[in-house]
Design a protein around this motif. Structure first.
Motif, PDB file in Angstrom:
ATOM      1  N   UNK A   1       0.837  -1.207   0.000  1.00  0.00           N
ATOM      2  CA  UNK A   1       0.000   0.000   0.000  1.00  0.00           C
ATOM      3  C   UNK A   1       0.868   1.251   0.000  1.00  0.00           C
ATOM      4  N   UNK A   2       1.918   1.205   0.807  1.00  0.00           N
ATOM      5  CA  UNK A   2       2.825   2.342   0.905  1.00  0.00           C
ATOM      6  C   UNK A   2       3.522   2.593  -0.437  1.00  0.00           C
ATOM      7  N   UNK A   3       3.918   1.499  -1.088  1.00  0.00           N
ATOM      8  CA  UNK A   3       4.620   1.633  -2.366  1.00  0.00           C
ATOM      9  C   UNK A   3       3.716   2.254  -3.431  1.00  0.00           C
ATOM     10  N   UNK A   4       2.409   2.008  -3.329  1.00  0.00           N
ATOM     11  CA  UNK A   4       1.486   2.482  -4.362  1.00  0.00           C
ATOM     12  C   UNK A   4       0.887   3.848  -4.062  1.00  0.00           C
ATOM     13  N   UNK A   5       1.057   4.286  -2.830  1.00  0.00           N
ATOM     14  CA  UNK A   5       0.361   5.491  -2.399  1.00  0.00           C
ATOM     15  C   UNK A   5       0.734   6.713  -3.237  1.00  0.00           C
ATOM     16  N   UNK A   6       2.028   6.851  -3.520  1.00  0.00           N
ATOM     17  CA  UNK A   6       2.476   8.019  -4.280  1.00  0.00           C
ATOM     18  C   UNK A   6       1.801   8.071  -5.652  1.00  0.00           C
ATOM     19  N   UNK A   7       1.441   6.903  -6.165  1.00  0.00           N
ATOM     20  CA  UNK A   7       0.794   6.869  -7.478  1.00  0.00           C
ATOM     21  C   UNK A   7      -0.727   6.972  -7.375  1.00  0.00           C
ATOM     22  N   UNK A   8      -1.249   7.039  -6.164  1.00  0.00           N
ATOM     23  CA  UNK A   8      -2.697   7.148  -5.984  1.00  0.00           C
ATOM     24  C   UNK A   8      -3.433   5.846  -6.247  1.00  0.00           C
ATOM     25  N   UNK A   9      -2.711   4.717  -6.155  1.00  0.00           N
ATOM     26  CA  UNK A   9      -3.342   3.414  -6.405  1.00  0.00           C
ATOM     27  C   UNK A   9      -3.578   2.705  -5.071  1.00  0.00           C
TER      28      UNK A   9
END
Ligand code: ATP
Ligand code: MG
Ligand code: MG
Ligand code: MG
Length: 474
Positions: A407-415
């Motif tokens: 979740x953390x890895x995807x957060x910056x991409x808004x996913x």
């Protein structure tokens, strides 16, 4: 420049001079509250004195308390790197009165310390009070001479503290510093109060009531005969102000830690790399201090929280291109900076380094492939889309990516991750494990784990993960 260490001493000396007993920080693992994940405030070690369960050894105290907020009720893990003011580990400076002095003296001490001792300009300070707390409002006017529009009445629980359903409670008053109009964010109580222009530095809690269950089972609030004071001031936030910085990550200590990370990786702290270095520096502190206080990475409870924080840092080391384990090599810098104030860090240094290295060697066996899978799986996705839960589960189960890491890895991409699908995959896996359990009939639990782990191949720990992880987080 006033260093972090200087500010800590100044605070404690000030309260020593005002008749407080200087008590050491308690360890991060609470010994008086099994429901609490980690110590997250200065008052925790004094809980029984505040409730009256034990009588206090002294009437007033001051501490610099190690705090971790990375799970449970207060969780700042997702704020790290995104705000200027949050860490997973920080030091909370506090003064406490156990039925001794109350509101007037607490406000006097606080105002004197920040304006006279620390020399903060009055015009940059504003305070909040609980909306019904006219006494605090009038005291701020009288003692600090603040104009009415800089004593903000707040009606939410942000300004009313309670220990739990029952127990001591009362209004609070928070002190904010205005870092200037060029930083986005509104004053407390405004719609954009979450910005970083007005930063909360000190919370004063006025414990004047107690909630009890009456004979009919109803919760009633009574006045405490001897009200108490509990305060918490963020050391790093105060250091930022006194060092002329806006951002906590620009203070002396963090610049040194980030500098070490930059030196070892050879990557300048700009853009995404700046974010990664910050996360690494922050998590280095929380993980090291947790290990110094006896927490070891594992797949349940506190140990699993530690492992999750570690892996987040290790993913960032990987993003920075580190070819070998990085975290253990940063420990000497942390110990040089903070081992003076916290001897336990020095004592545990060798163990902290060894455990960090062992964990990173292990995680790096799957980290690269996991990251590549994540990249492929999100290739066509845009902000607002969801990653399918089966892929997130595969990352978890095969590559050792805790769900929050993905979740953390995807957060910056808004996913986001499709959580329902992830949960379904997890349940299936557990059903399967139960069915497979028959194979190991008669074996002890440890043996079952070992067998499952072996069956799941070189990724080792993932066998443990799906059996116990996530469910056990406090
Ligand atoms: P915020 O609203 O900024 O998240 P808070 O209201 O959650 O802060 P308190 O629980 O009142 O914080 O804690 C007392 C003080 O500890 C705060 O005023 C702040 O200076 C400091 N503090 C709280 N959380 C953190 C954190 N994650 N990192 C650094 N300092 C913190
Ligand atoms: Mg908070
Ligand atoms: Mg707050
Ligand atoms: Mg607060």
């Amino acid at each position: 420049m006033t260093s972090l260490a200087d500010i800590r001493s100044q605070f404690l000396n000030f309260f020593d001079g005002a008749g407080h007993t200087i008590a050491p920080s308690s360890p991060l693992v609470p010994d008086n509250d099994p429901t609490l994940l980690f110590v997250n405030a200065g008052m925790v070690q004094f809980k029984d004195w505040f409730t009256g369960a034990l009588s206090p050894d002294f009437p007033r105290a001051a501490t610099s308390q190690k705090c971790v907020r990375a799970g449970g009720k207060h969780n700042d893990l997702d704020n790290v790197g995104y705000t200027a003011r949050h860490h997973t580990f920080f030091e909370m400076l506090g003064n406490f009165s156990f039925g001794d002095y109350f509101k007037a003296e607490a406000i006097e001490h606080a105002w004197k310390l920040i304006t006279e001792e620390f020399g903060l300009p009055k015009e940059k300070l504003l305070v909040t009070v609980y909306h019904t707390d006219d006494v605090a409002f009038d005291l701020w006017k009288k003692i600090a001479g603040l104009p009415d529009d800089r004593i903000i009445r707040i009606a939410t629980d942000d300004n009313f503290w309670a220990m739990g359903e029952t127990g001591p409670c009362g209004p609070c008053s928070e002190i904010f510093f205005d870092h200037g109009a060029d930083i986005p964010g509104g004053p407390p109580g405004s719609p954009d109060e979450d910005g970083d222009r007005f930063i909360e530095i000190w919370n004063l809690v006025f414990m004047q009531y107690e909630r009890r269950t009456d004979a009919g089972g109803k919760i009633v609030q009574i006045d405490l005969p001897k009200p108490s004071i509990d305060t918490g001031m963020g050391l790093e936030r105060t250091a930022a102000i006194l060092q002329g910085k806006h951002d906590n990550y620009d203070i002396d200590l963090f610049q040194t830690l980030i500098g070490a990370s930059v030196d070892l990786t050879g990557v300048k702290p700009i853009g995404d790399a700046k974010f990664s270095h910050r996360v690494i520096a922050d998590h280095l502190r929380s993980c090291s201090f947790l290990m110094a206080d006896g927490v070891s990475p594992s797949n349940e409870g506190r140990g699993y929280v530690l492992r999750r924080i570690m892996r987040r840092a290790m993913r960032h080391a990987h993003l920075l291109g580190a070819k070998d384990p990085l975290m253990h090599r940063l420990v000497p810098t942390l110990v040089a900076e903070m081992g003076g104030a916290y001897n336990e860090l020095k004592r545990a240094q060798a163990n902290i380094e060894a455990v960090f290295e062992q964990e990173e060697v292990r995680f790096r066996r799957t980290l690269g492939r996991g990251t590549a899978l994540l990249e492929t799986a999100t290739e066509g996705l845009q902000a607002g889309d969801k990653l399918d839960g089966r892929t997130a589960f595969k990352l978890y189960d095969t590559y050792g990516f805790p769900l929050d890491l993905t979740q953390d890895a995807l957060r910056a991409k808004g996913i986001e991750v499709d959580q329902a699908e992830f949960d379904a995959a997890m349940s299936e896996q557990q059903e399967q494990s139960k069915a497979d359990g028959g194979k190991f009939a008669g074996a002890g639990t440890e043996d079952v784990f070992k067998a499952v782990r072996e069956a799941s191949g070189p990724t080792a720990f993932t066998g443990y993960d799906h059996l116990t992880a996530d469910h056990a987080i406090v």
